[in-house]
Motif scaffolding. Structure first.
Motif, mmCIF file in Angstrom:
data_model
loop_
_atom_site.group_PDB
_atom_site.id
_atom_site.type_symbol
_atom_site.label_atom_id
_atom_site.label_comp_id
_atom_site.label_asym_id
_atom_site.label_seq_id
_atom_site.Cartn_x
_atom_site.Cartn_y
_atom_site.Cartn_z
ATOM 1 N N TYR A 16 0.841 -1.188 0.000
ATOM 2 C CA TYR A 16 0.000 0.000 0.000
ATOM 3 C C TYR A 16 0.880 1.243 0.000
ATOM 4 C CZ TYR A 16 -3.520 -3.397 1.371
ATOM 5 O OH TYR A 16 -4.332 -4.491 1.401
ATOM 6 N N ARG A 74 -3.412 1.425 -4.363
ATOM 7 C CA ARG A 74 -3.854 0.162 -4.966
ATOM 8 C C ARG A 74 -5.254 0.325 -5.544
ATOM 9 N NH1 ARG A 74 -4.028 -5.611 -1.720
ATOM 10 N NH2 ARG A 74 -5.134 -6.821 -3.318
ATOM 11 N N GLN A 91 -1.671 -3.352 -8.381
ATOM 12 C CA GLN A 91 -0.863 -2.401 -7.625
ATOM 13 C C GLN A 91 0.033 -1.638 -8.595
ATOM 14 O OE1 GLN A 91 -0.603 -1.821 -4.026
ATOM 15 N NE2 GLN A 91 0.354 -0.044 -4.960
ATOM 16 N N THR A 117 2.269 -1.646 -13.591
ATOM 17 C CA THR A 117 1.218 -2.213 -12.739
ATOM 18 C C THR A 117 1.420 -3.722 -12.662
ATOM 19 O OG1 THR A 117 -0.338 -0.492 -13.406
ATOM 20 C CG2 THR A 117 -1.265 -2.473 -12.390
#
Length: 534
Positions: A388, A468, A473, A528
């Motif tokens: 995160y 996220r 992510q 990503t």
């Protein structure tokens, strides 16, 4: 009754005199060939302090060699014992092959007990010897009988007519005289064989055997040219012999590769016993100044040289050392490479002496102007990626520097490269300086060759996480270059990649970001990752 007869029969056999056998001693080698194989290296990691693998329990080289000796001997008629003196200390007797005898060998024996002061004391334990003492004041010599009661490990104790005493503790010069040398002690490592001959003859014998305690490794010196795009690669073959016997003017070869030796356990090698005569006191009180007069102060040190004079001397000495270390020898002794099945044989073109307990270095590879790339890179898996964006983000890391080329003729190589340590030097305009050391694994023709020098504080990268979105992510990789010239940077991404802001390549089955970072500039990649299967 039957049991008693059996014991009597055995006693009679033991007591029966053995047939007389003539002993023939061969202590001269007419010609010898030494082929050295490397020790297995399960962990291909660089170790500057120990380039040769050594058995931890014995402290000697962990490789082995095939040794072939040619000898000329005079055989008598009938059965004789032939003693081959001067074989390698690490000889594997079960591997010995003797050819050239009139008839087949009947028996082989490896005489491993070597003659030494400690071995003599041990052989005469509980036996009678003569102690010869010399009076230091008068020079008179006195002899007396004695029996060795213990030794050599815990000190030598003697029983004489005067009682029990420790050898060497009387303050007199003492020696032990023995009535003879035991038959099982040899001055040199010896292989003895029993053979038959129908008549007296002169025979040329070839003795071949495997021996442990020898090893070899490759040691490379890579000197980067001033253009920064090519380098000169030179390699030494370092041959080490840990045994007590050397081989003069030997036809010497080294083998790159590891033949299968499963099922052959290493030979046990007992350390040679030491004879240590320890007593207290062993001297006079005047040798211990702290017991008497104080020690006089040391003389004052000499006046120091002027700083500029001393600096000039240090600089000149360093430059001479570097020139001597980097200068390649005349190429008359460069080893010749040959095929040996799937192995590679490097044959030294001239006979060399592989001395006892020594290292021999012979030029093996000499390549000029090898083209290479200078790559700055990052190992993506070395990061613990934050899941995160609000977690602690990793800071910038120094990029690793790798010199990369291909083992092809077009790049200036194109020959098998044995594993070894590589020292990389670069020129700063006035002298060549060491910039890094790397480990080179075995590389066949056509393989990629990488020399990892170290980390560069001038090229840094940082990978950060963005918020996220569902099962994906977002990340950002940013690399900065503080060098005054552009650099090539690579980042491998060993994860499930969903998308990227730039077109990525492939390297070893993984997505690869390869970019040119401008001088004093930066480059950024946004990508990503898929966190779960969709």
């Amino acid at each position: 009754m039957a049991r008693g007869l059996a014991v009597l029969a055995v006693s009679m056999v033991v007591a029966a005199p053995a047939a007389a056998q003539t002993v023939v001693t061969s202590d001269r080698i007419d010609a010898v060939s030494v082929t050295v194989y490397r020790a297995p290296q399960p962990k291909p990691r660089f170790r500057r302090d120990a380039p040769m693998e050594r058995r931890a329990d014995q402290g000697w080289p962990g490789g082995y060699a095939l040794i072939t000796e040619t000898r000329t001997i005079r055989l008598p008629a009938g059965r004789s014992v032939i003693r081959f003196e001067g074989v390698s200390q690490g000889m594997l007797p079960e591997s010995a092959i003797v050819t050239g005898l009139p008839r087949q060998v009947v028996e082989k024996n490896r005489d491993a007990r070597l003659l030494s002061p400690a071995a003599l004391v041990d052989a005469y334990l509980k036996r009678r010897v003569t102690v010869r003492r010399t009076n230091r004041a008068t020079g008179a010599v006195r002899e007396q009988d004695a029996v060795i009661q213990s030794g050599p490990g815990g000190g030598v104790l003697l029983t004489t007519a005067e009682g029990v005493e420790a050898l060497g503790c009387s303050g007199l010069a003492e020696t032990l005289a023995y009535p003879g040398v035991p038959a099982d002690l040899s001055a040199r490592p010896t292989l003895s064989v029993v053979a038959d001959s129908t008549g007296a003859a002169t025979a040329t014998i070839q003795l071949s055997y495997l021996a442990e305690g020898l090893d070899w490794s490759a040691s490379y010196v890579a000197r980067v040219a001033p253009d920064g795009e090519t380098l000169d690669l030179f390699a030494w073959a370092t041959i080490v012999n840990g045994g007590s016997e050397g081989f003069a003017d030997a036809r010497t070869q080294t083998v790159a590769g590891l033949p299968n030796r499963e099922g052959r356990a290493p030979q046990p090698r007992s350390p040679a016993p030491d004879l240590r005569l320890q007593c207290w006191p062993m001297d006079i009180t005047s040798t211990h100044p702290r017991w008497g007069d104080p020690v006089p102060p040391p003389p004052p040190p000499p006046a120091p040289m002027a700083m500029d004079e001393r600096a000039e001397e240090i600089v000149v000495t360093a430059q001479r050392l570097q020139r001597g270390m980097l200068a390649a020898p005349v190429a008359v002794m460069v080893a010749e490479q040959e095929e040996l099945g799937d192995l590679k044989l490097y044959r030294i073109p001239e006979p060399v002496t592989v001395a006892a307990q020594s290292r021999k270095q012979v030029a093996m590879i000499d390549r000029k102007r090898v083209r290479f790339e200078r790559i700055y890179g990052a190992a993506f898996e070395s990061f613990e990626l934050p899941a995160y964006a609000d977690e602690n983000q990793p800071g910038p890391e120094s990029a690793s520097l790798v010199l990369r080329t291909e083992n092809k003729t077009g790049q200036g190589l194109g020959l098998p490269l044995p594993a070894g340590a590589v020292s990389i030097f670069e020129d700063d305009g006035t002298q060549s300086l060491l910039v890094g050391e790397a480990r080179l694994d075995d590389r066949a023709i056509g393989d990629e060759v990488e020399l990892a020098i170290g980390d560069s504080p001038e090229v840094q990268y940082r990978i950060t996480a963005h918020p996220r979105r569902g099962k994906r992510q977002n990340y950002e990789a940013r690399v900065t270059n503080a060098k005054p010239v552009p650099v090539t940077f690579e980042l491998a991404i060993p994860y499930r990649l969903a998308s990227a802001s730039e077109t990525l390549g492939q390297r070893k089955g993984q997505p690869l970001w390869r970019t040119t970072v401008p001088a004093n500039g930066a480059a950024t990649l946004r990508f990503t990752l898929k966190l779960e299967r969709e």
